[in-house]
Design an enzyme around this catalytic site. Structure first.
Site, PDB file in Angstrom:
ATOM      1  N   GLY A 178      37.341  56.435  39.803  1.00 60.40           N
ATOM      2  CA  GLY A 178      37.779  55.246  39.781  1.00 60.40           C
ATOM      3  C   GLY A 178      37.004  54.151  40.319  1.00 60.40           C
ATOM      4  O   GLY A 178      35.858  54.450  41.047  1.00 60.40           O
ATOM      5  N   CYS A 179      37.284  52.972  40.317  1.00 60.20           N
ATOM      6  CA  CYS A 179      36.421  51.630  40.593  1.00 60.20           C
ATOM      7  C   CYS A 179      36.394  51.707  42.301  1.00 60.20           C
ATOM      8  O   CYS A 179      35.518  51.543  42.992  1.00 60.20           O
ATOM      9  CB  CYS A 179      36.783  50.522  39.986  1.00 60.20           C
ATOM     10  SG  CYS A 179      38.428  50.120  40.201  1.00 60.20           S
ATOM     11  N   TYR A 180      37.748  51.651  42.802  1.00 62.52           N
ATOM     12  CA  TYR A 180      37.972  51.582  44.240  1.00 62.52           C
ATOM     13  C   TYR A 180      37.236  52.739  44.798  1.00 62.52           C
ATOM     14  O   TYR A 180      36.472  52.743  46.032  1.00 62.52           O
ATOM     15  CB  TYR A 180      39.256  51.250  44.638  1.00 62.52           C
ATOM     16  CG  TYR A 180      40.039  50.108  44.377  1.00 62.52           C
ATOM     17  CD1 TYR A 180      39.488  48.887  44.789  1.00 62.52           C
ATOM     18  CD2 TYR A 180      41.086  50.116  43.609  1.00 62.52           C
ATOM     19  CE1 TYR A 180      40.060  47.659  44.604  1.00 62.52           C
ATOM     20  CE2 TYR A 180      41.827  48.968  43.176  1.00 62.52           C
ATOM     21  CZ  TYR A 180      41.245  47.691  43.736  1.00 62.52           C
ATOM     22  OH  TYR A 180      41.925  46.340  43.501  1.00 62.52           O
TER      23      TYR A 180
END
Lengths: 346, 346, 346, 346
Positions: free
Chosen positions: D150-152
């Site tokens: 995921g991005c985070y």
């Protein structure tokens, strides 16, 4: 009618102040003083005042010469610049409300350490009142020199005081991650504040070194029962004009639910019409243009932490609005006079 | 006290209207009706109203049942949806102020051609008054059905009428290049209005086919001495929440300077406190949040053209603010009541 | 390998140029010269180049001393500043590509009238080639001094030339309403370009007086059969970093459909891979970050007008990208080398 | 030539992936599958691909029928939707790179607790490799099912791993305050993602409940020596299209300076060309459009805390770019192939 003067009237805080005072039923502004724009009409600088404030801005000398004709002087100057004018005004019996930083810290040493300039009005520090209205209302009533809080401190102290006062948060555990719109950087020509340099980006700045840190610590320590509170404070710059969101973290000293904390906060602020405790989470847009502080509270049971999030308009509750709120109290006027503005959306 | 109802209260225009009416000293709102949000409290939808408007939104049926208890009904609905409710309200003696498009065009045929729906209240068209306040103040006074102008038409007609009325512009030469913030697209879930689709971009849309075209033509033709005016109109979408800038071009019928035109405009609007004729050029930020229209005028002597640029807040002078202005006139209240807001900058 | 130097390397156009040249397979940059940042590394100023361009910026003196070691000099300076350095470079056999305005206008008088400075290199004007690549490809091939077009002219001239060349537009009817992102104002500290002053607003500026006007007129007149074309030109500032949208209006000389015009444009630009004629309307976001020009065409049959809308990235096709495109042609490299970038969305 | 297929090709991550694969020298895309846009050409949806990707999007059935003709399948679907298609592809010998969440968590229970859906491919979890490239390069080489982070988590894990691995941070002290642009919310019509609802505001969301929390904890725990790490994670929505800034806080286990930590980080990432350790602080604009992660490190000696701030482009290093990076490794291609893009400023 209260006669007021504004020094630093053409910065963003000064302009927001002019906006409020122009409509205030009990105030007349006697002069708008500006370092950079003396000689220009106010509406030439801020066209939103076309047809409203069309006074010619005066320089500092003229402002000083008019001190004896006013009841209250608002100063909105860079730090280190307010000492002499405040002394002068006070000596003439003029109340002073300083939107700058020169009288916020009680400790001369702390001031000089963080601001890197000599404090030239040490004698005034004892009598200056820190104007976070909701927490210091009684002291504000009789004061002559009011130190209006910084924007980050206003959001953060309102957010954390109920926890600190009730000993619900471990004093050494507090981390404040704050986010501000670009108007917080002021209205001066700087490449870092250009549209093209701020738009479509976010950054932290002044990490572990921002000057609002000791101000927050001073007030939280005052609220605390016997603790000298130190916080870790990180401000961020967000591509929007206005708004501060302060996300505050701390470890809980005992098991408590968000619901219980919300009830506690509502009780704590029950007489404060500008502070709203939400069921959900705040967003800066809902307070933009108003003197409100919206606060949301969550508990992360997995890590035993509380997260308090508070939102204000940095130029209003974080500057000019709170200054007017304090003035109202200092002059015995109803606290909300001239401030009862609802945020416009979108 | 005027008793008001709002149908379509949770769209952006409806919300702005609620904002104004909540503070209006002579109005109480009896119901907020919403198609999508009936049953929710108003402040759940718009958190800026926390502590202010906390009424539960009603559905259309409830709204209809309450018509007999109000004096004025505001409708802010998609085109084609207002016919029946307006008839019903009028039949009960309730004045109707329609922020939608259903009663703006005098010609049923033109309405049906541009809006692609059948007009179901043709009988009402004759008595409906087009509410561009500054130009139709006398007719507004006695009217029961007010067609509140569109946002682009408000800016454009205010900008061009003095030229048209004084026969200073060649009737076939008019080109209007208008720019709007995204709130003009309304508050409905659409991919085209997503932040990520609008931000960092500008586009034209509805070129040579926008529905505000006949509305502008109708009113300019009415102002003209014997000319049926057709315009070329191009709207653009700009990445900002609010604001319309209408840049209007035309060929001059005689040599005239910008200075002379400015004087002429100031004379024309001398009794209109919401219209300000500038020495310079307008920017939407200076009118955002206010009911003002700022107009700037330039002459391009090289090409014998006049360029008139007018700026409004699309949700205020272009919608809810003008609706309140018209209500004030219809009910014999001072025109500026509840509307005397200065734009906040930045 | 082509050896290049950049003077004015730290402005936005210069930085975009550095971006392209760094990756260009046939170019090595020998120096980055900067008035304000000499002595700093390039990546200190623009952190996106961390790990890429880490050269120390040189001052003008150093740049001059290195002229004899390069094949091409790019200059991106304020108007009036390029005369001497261009002469010097040319005298050493270095080709010059000027992204500034000093060699765009063929007429010394026109230059001095619009730019308010004396032209100090009049002798060079005859041999300078106006580098709107798609229209002047043949002349560019052999040239030594290339005047790279302005941003507004690039979008506008590409949009209007097919009409003008085919005599489809009345020469005196042309109105250009253009919109630009804020990077067009350059990277200098100015209050007018602050985030807080540009965000949430749109304005026109330099109405009937912008310096790109004579440049557009010169090139359209050249394209025209016997007409001296004058246009009415109004630029606007839009709250976005990049992008120009040029909305061009004119009266048609004969009945023609949008479909026919689209076909004509596609034929006209059939060998130009950076110009795309759309079925619909352009948006600046679809060309942002690329060297493309998107063009949409509509006919307003009601008013007998054509509306041509063209979109470019002002820093690329409107500045650095086109400069590289021209360099490629001047040095006999494939025109698209180093430029084949697709816009990123969102 | 690697033959690839994309399922979920018209979301923002899918579109960014299409952007990279189109230019990738070793890849040809065999199909673009889309739930909502099957039957439309790719460039109709994303006009930036006019003249580039003009394929017709296919539906899921067609995609499945083409699985046997490809070497790698990229899936970019909402959680819970990838199980069956991944199994199918793997059974045909097609490598799968999933940009969604379905194979990131090793624990079925944790997946079902946080995502509230049943995991339908539990058997695949053991062999799925978590594709944070810099940390798992060896495992990625031979894998068939890659769970793209995921991005985070990408920003946060890259920021914290050197501290955790070196036991420099107290495991229970970690707080992550992250900020994302709006593209993180995806390209679906929702009122909360409208321009008018996001612009000029910042908010926290999913406080203490965001689904990326267990993913970060899983990977940090893996990096830790014997600790099961739990973090307090708060994401925020920022009015910009792209970018993630992750501000990570923790208590130091021993006295160490920022300078020492910077050196340690540089050593840790010395072979990772997409990770840059800064002397100063990162800003999302400097990595926007690139596959880079910029990391800045500060020590707050007053409170014994370290603050690590990392910035990525959420759609690139946080999604499509890292997916291509992983593909390169899985197919034995040079890791940077097709990814060597420098961020464009402004």
């Amino acid at each position: 009618m209260i006669k007021a003067g504004i020094i630093g009237a053409t910065g963003y805080a000064g302009e927001q102040l002019a906006w409020f005072l122009y409509k205030h039923p009990d105030v007349s502004v006697e002069f708008y003083a500006s370092h950079n724009y003396a000689g220009m009409t106010y509406n030439e600088i801020y066209n939103n005042f076309n047809g409203y404030i069309e006074d010619v801005c005066v320089n500092m000398e003229t402002a000083i010469s008019k001190l004896s004709s006013i009841n209250v002087l608002f100063t909105a100057m860079p730090h280190g610049k307010t000492f002499k004018i405040a002394e002068k005004a006070l000596s003439l019996g003029v109340k002073v409300i300083d939107l700058g930083a020169d009288f916020r810290l009680k400790s001369k040493d702390e001031y000089e350490e963080w601001y890197k300039v000599k404090h030239e009005s040490v004698d005034l520090l004892a009598s200056a009142v820190y104007g976070l209205t909701e927490l210091n209302r009684e002291s504000i009533k009789g004061c002559n020199l009011l130190a209006n809080p910084g924007c980050y401190p206003t959001a953060t102290i309102l957010g954390l005081t109920p926890l600190v006062k009730n000993n619900l948060i471990q004093p050494s555990s507090i981390i404040v991650d704050a986010k501000s719109g670009v108007s917080g950087a002021g209205r001066s020509a700087s490449i870092a504040s250009l549209f093209t340099e701020c738009n479509e980006s976010i950054k932290a700045y002044a990490v572990a070194s921002h000057r609002h840190t000791p101000e927050i610590e001073q007030e939280l320590s005052k609220a605390s029962i016997g603790n000298d509170i130190k916080i870790c404070f990180t401000p961020h710059l967000v591509p929007m004009n206005r708004g501060i969101l302060s996300t505050c973290y701390g470890s809980l000293t005992k098991a408590v639910t968000a619901k219980e904390l919300i009830a506690l906060y509502r009780e704590f602020y029950k007489d404060d019409c500008f502070v709203k405790i939400l069921d959900g989470l705040p967003e800066t847009r809902w307070v933009r243009g108003s003197n409100l502080c919206h606060i949301g509270i969550k508990v992360d049971a997995r890590t035993n932490r509380v997260i308090v999030i508070s939102a204000i308009d940095n130029l209003i509750k974080g500057a000019a609005g709170q200054a007017v709120q304090n003035m109202n109290i200092m002059f015995g006027i109803k606290e909300t006079t001239g401030l009862d503005i609802i945020s416009m959306a979108p």
